[in-house]
Design an enzyme around this catalytic site. Structure first.
Site, short mmCIF file in Angstrom:
data_model
loop_
_atom_site.label_atom_id
_atom_site.label_comp_id
_atom_site.label_asym_id
_atom_site.label_seq_id
_atom_site.Cartn_x
_atom_site.Cartn_y
_atom_site.Cartn_z
N LEU A 220 14.51 15.42 -48.79
CA LEU A 220 13.79 16.15 -49.84
C LEU A 220 13.79 15.39 -51.17
O LEU A 220 14.83 15.02 -51.68
CB LEU A 220 14.46 17.52 -50.03
CG LEU A 220 13.73 18.46 -50.99
CD1 LEU A 220 12.37 18.84 -50.46
CD2 LEU A 220 14.56 19.70 -51.26
N ASP A 221 12.61 15.19 -51.74
CA ASP A 221 12.45 14.56 -53.05
C ASP A 221 12.94 13.11 -53.07
O ASP A 221 13.17 12.55 -54.13
CB ASP A 221 13.18 15.34 -54.15
CG ASP A 221 12.63 16.75 -54.32
OD1 ASP A 221 11.51 17.00 -53.86
OD2 ASP A 221 13.31 17.58 -54.92
#
Lengths: 278, 278, 278, 278
Positions: A220-221
């Protein structure tokens, strides 16, 4: 006379430019633009060659034979790419994309928009583009992602754009479209990873806020960054003022990142990108 | 093993990259970095090729023979360039250059500083660099420029940097050092040509001020632009606040422009430049 | 006729501006500039009032009586502030400060420079400023910090500037100079906290790098941010290219932050700042 | 409880802030935000005071009596402003405004769009906004402008926005709406006044291009500037690439300028503006 783009990505060794451009010359293909980069640490060579002329089948074959066998070589016909755009509730990024679809000033068309809410249907349909509501309610994340995948796969898009889609995707989803999912994140990554970045930024008292467009990976990210930009803020900005100011920079960064990707100017290596901006 | 830079500037035609890189390959010269640009309107080709290897005399000869005979070809040994810096009274640009000379972080050494006043002598001499005062008083512009030329010619510099030298130079002076005089102008050219640009900017009520580094030609403030940058201002800025704020951007722009020029990344064509920033 | 700055920092309530400016008016003090801000979440009021006139002793007393008793009120005579600058080995920030000390274009003088190495002595002494080497070798962190404090306290500076001082300070040191230690951090905080931010930035593949000036608190890299700025980078930048490009932005950000602090334009509340830029 | 904005514009003299805020206090109006500026050269005082409370009729009368009689004083009820937008053929600025009208994220509604061509009708009508085609063909400039004025006057808008309206307006038109016509100019004024600024910019070889939002006066491209911004370009940009890149900055600058104007943050004095950005 046709125009194509040759993308070369292979282990570095001497003579690569000469070999590729020599074969182009032999086949009487005119080089309109040639850009190259060597990642020294990884000893990896990247080159983007815009060619014009009559392409015969032997050309690509000869390029392949001239390069190390681990090379990834693509000869791309420049054409409008097909996008499926995923949204939640915010309008500024999808609005901008719809206008650009309509104006035909960028290198894409939007095949469909998928939302987990219904509120962007009206706007999308104004532009004659199908809108699919796939609600996450009463579904597990896995079930929800699979429902979305079914819709996406009906359109065979080149890229999937997360234009403020605010839910986490499953690994199954992400792995179904490797290097083809582009997200706009509302912070200057790696600062303020995760939820509510503007609130985090407000609480930290930063004097600049930003946005990041990146490819989506399972982490994530943390996927490869394509483009980033920032604007200045000060003590007068509440968290919600920051969010509002951030909208401009979010759509600008997404717009620039898409431009690079759709013009085949982006290579991915490891968790990073090479972006030939010109 | 040596490192050299090959600069090619010639009328465009097909096969130029292949020919040049092919010869590099033949002579076993490794291409560290290759950047090219075609000015379509002028049908002109520019290429900067950073090479590493053992250079033998035949190489450059073979390159010349392979290219159109109007081509301008230079093979440059990367080395620290010699500068003579001209100043009037302001300290921020010359101060910055003196620090960089001292720190040896950029690609130059300052051979001498020439001022039409004496006030920057103390600062210059702190760094062990000769300072020459050549006053313009009681001299015609022609006489004054000739005096300065005598001092400059004693040092045989690669480039002459006008670091806030506030007097107009004669055509004789300018033509003595073609494409070798770099000026920092205190406005975002072509806005506010001529004297007192900050006062002009204040009176116009602009919201941004800038600086421009350019090569000096006979046409005042109209030579080829190398770099420009700006900062935001608002109604709170008086003309003198603008001048003060402008100092930062002036020295930054001069610094960047010098970096490009001294790394042999700049081509001049017509009244414009090609700057290979990377 | 004198010029002073009145700084008001107190719990918010109605009528504060009227009360303060009314008293100024009564004492025939002319308001040159008045800037205020209310932090709504914290219900806190900040005001900076630049006054001109004849100040008599009753004025400040009357202001105090008119405001809530928790108010922090300061009436400051504008004057050049005294700085002690701490350095390790890098030259760009201290070089810039030395030039500005010499040019007297900013609101400070440097009383002394303290380094844990000796290499910046020569440069510092060119400008007639005492340089103290306080090596950290063979000392505990506590002992080393106490040695530095002894030197600092000999100068009674208004502020201590960490101009690329690369060691961690003890809580004892930090608490000895509350809200008076300013650091320039070589990243866009809160991204890349800790050591080697440019290497971290390179590894993450960011497209922008930045710098942050902040007050130093016991929590490393987490003190109130005064100013931040960024520059764009791309795949061509190695970690060391980023560090070099970062130097410009580091000294600019430090310079701007110092300007704000030394002109008494900065309030600290919680872990944040109010910066009245104009 | 109501919120209103008090705008004060008068010759400077001592005690103005105290007088105005004192009366606010007397009428138990809470000052949410107060921003002031004195143009020293013109000895003119500007103040914007955001007030909250119960407004009675005596308040404004008392403010008037307390200020010099030349003062211009306005007490504004914050409400959505009405715009008429004029266009020619380009879509990016009007598209952006239509989206913002639809999203209701800014402080305006679009009453109508007027074009001298028909091509933006379809887009405008998607959003339920009337589009009037007023062709300039077979009309003198005076006749054409009068036709447009008739349409405008049917809507009684607060402001007229020239969103890439590419024809010159008559003095009669301009004087009919003093300080109420806002234009976006596609260059960094005062550089490249007049037609084809991107071509001019290309020919000059600038490294930055910009946009300027300004009030329209009888002097073409010379009205008071509200906001400006720029983006970097290089030798790779043709005039048409510059125009395309410029679109982003044009709509951003227009957007920011409108934000300031519609929030009553802009004063005009002489040929300049005071813009209280916060």
């Amino acid at each position: 006379m046709e125009r194509k783009i040759l993308l070369t990505d292979c282990p570095d060794e001497t003579g690569l430019i000469a070999r590729v451009t020599g074969i182009c010359s032999k086949y009487k293909l005119n080089i309109i633009k040639n850009t190259e980069f060597v990642a020294n640490q990884q000893q990896r060579f990247f080159m983007r060659t815009v060619l014009e002329g009559d392409f015969c089948s032997g050309f690509l074959q000869e390029i392949r034979e001239a390069l190390p066998k681990e090379a990834s070589i693509r000869l791309i016909t420049t054409s409008r790419k097909k996008l499926v755009v995923m949204v939640t509730k915010e309008m500024h990024c999808i609005g901008d994309l719809l206008l650009k679809h309509y104006a035909q000033t960028m290198n894409f068309e939007i095949s469909a928009v998928i939302g987990n809410y219904d509120n962007l249907r009206e706007l999308t349909e104004k532009f004659g583009i199908p809108f699919h509501t796939v609600s996450h309610e009463n579904l597990t994340r896995e079930e929800h992602c699979r429902e979305i995948m079914k819709v996406i796969d009906g359109y065979s898009p080149d890229y999937i754009v997360l234009a403020k889609y605010m839910r986490i995707l499953t690994p199954e989803f992400i792995n179904a479209y490797p290097n083809r999912i582009i997200n706009i994140h509302h912070s200057f990554l790696p600062a303020f990873i995760g939820a509510k970045p503007y609130e985090q930024a407000y609480n930290r008292g930063v004097k600049i806020i930003g946005a990041t467009a990146h490819f989506v990976t399972e982490h994530l990210d943390e996927g490869p960054i394509i483009d980033q930009d920032v604007i200045k803020v000060d003590h007068n900005f509440t968290a919600s003022d920051m969010a509002e100011a951030g909208r401009d920079i979010e759509r600008m960064v997404l717009d620039h990142a898409l431009n690079y990707v759709l013009d085949d100017k982006v290579f991915i290596y490891g968790n990073k990108t090479v972006v030939f901006r010109n």
